[in-house]
Scaffold this active site. Structure first.
Site, PDB file in Angstrom:
ATOM      1  N   HIS A  42       0.848  -1.191   0.000  1.00 20.66           N
ATOM      2  CA  HIS A  42       0.000   0.000   0.000  1.00 20.66           C
ATOM      3  C   HIS A  42       0.886   1.244   0.000  1.00 20.66           C
ATOM      4  CE1 HIS A  42      -3.486  -2.318   1.774  1.00 20.66           C
ATOM      5  NE2 HIS A  42      -2.508  -3.009   2.303  1.00 20.66           N
ATOM      6  N   GLU A 124       2.603  -0.786   4.403  1.00 18.83           N
ATOM      7  CA  GLU A 124       2.353   0.573   3.929  1.00 18.83           C
ATOM      8  C   GLU A 124       3.695   1.265   3.680  1.00 18.83           C
ATOM      9  OE1 GLU A 124      -0.464   2.249   3.319  1.00 18.83           O
ATOM     10  OE2 GLU A 124      -2.049   1.201   4.419  1.00 18.83           O
ATOM     11  N   HIS A 163      -2.492  -2.955  -3.409  1.00 14.70           N
ATOM     12  CA  HIS A 163      -3.879  -2.802  -2.958  1.00 14.70           C
ATOM     13  C   HIS A 163      -4.820  -2.693  -4.158  1.00 14.70           C
ATOM     14  CE1 HIS A 163      -6.532  -0.779   0.379  1.00 14.70           C
ATOM     15  NE2 HIS A 163      -6.977  -1.968   0.039  1.00 14.70           N
ATOM     16  N   ASP A 173      -3.486   2.272  -4.921  1.00 17.03           N
ATOM     17  CA  ASP A 173      -2.110   2.203  -4.411  1.00 17.03           C
ATOM     18  C   ASP A 173      -1.511   0.804  -4.567  1.00 17.03           C
ATOM     19  OD1 ASP A 173      -4.151   1.674  -2.371  1.00 17.03           O
ATOM     20  OD2 ASP A 173      -2.533   1.513  -0.926  1.00 17.03           O
TER      21      ASP A 173
END
Length: 193
Positions: A42, A124, A163, A173
């Site tokens: 992400h 992330e 994602h 993303d």
């Protein structure tokens, strides 16, 4: 106690020993069977396009001051998390142990199987869809991915996605700025299948 070591990273009982730990309350138990077999990449920045302020960490720990910036109002009472966060300098922060579900994927599906949070690890990267990610982030992401692949054998190169791949039309993303070809080539170069 489960312990795996790879490229200077040690995974012990679901935690990367070398990562900064900021436990998030936004997690729960994985359903049985809970084999980890997917890695989801992400991006996030708070406020969007701004880096290094610590707001992402606060958001994942339910400590974000939603009065600090107008954008944050839409995040009030939103409870999400990722297992890991890699900032622009390559610093690694872990919020949720791997044996638990982080709340990163939302409504999602991979290979015909829904509820990706049940069987995935979410990472992330501090960034946006259109800002180039840093070499420090790619280096750390490669190290982490290889450590995860050793610790969780069902997690292979073919089971690494963005994602946008598991929630198309809803998420974009890590976006076109993410260099998939070089990232996957680095994994292949280091001897993975």
């Amino acid at each position: 106690m489960e312990k795996f070591e790879q490229l200077g990273l040690t995974v012990i009982d679901g935690w990367i020993e070398q990562a900064q730990r900021l436990p998030s309350p936004n997690c729960n138990q994985r359903p049985e069977p809970s084999e980890i077999s997917l890695l989801v990449i992400h991006n996030i920045s708070l406020p969007p396009g701004q880096f290094g302020g610590g707001q992402v960490q606060d958001f994942f720990c339910n400590k974000l001051d939603c009065d600090e910036h107008p954008y944050f109002e839409q995040l009030r009472d939103v409870c999400v998390s990722a297992h890991l966060f890699i900032d622009r300098d390559g610093q690694l922060i872990q919020f949720v142990p791997f044996h638990q579900r982080a709340w990163h994927a939302g409504v999602s599906e991979f290979g015909g199987r829904a509820e990706c949070n049940d069987y995935s690890v979410g990472i992330e990267l501090e960034g946006t869809d259109h800002d180039a990610y840093t070499s420090a982030q790619y280096r750390q992401l490669t190290r982490v991915t290889q450590a995860l692949m050793q610790a969780y054998p069902a997690l292979t190169r073919r089971r690494i996605c963005g994602h946008q791949d598991i929630a198309p039309g809803r998420k974009t993303d890590p976006g076109p700025a993410f260099d998939w070809r070089n990232f996957l080539a680095t994994l292949a170069h280091d001897g993975d299948q």
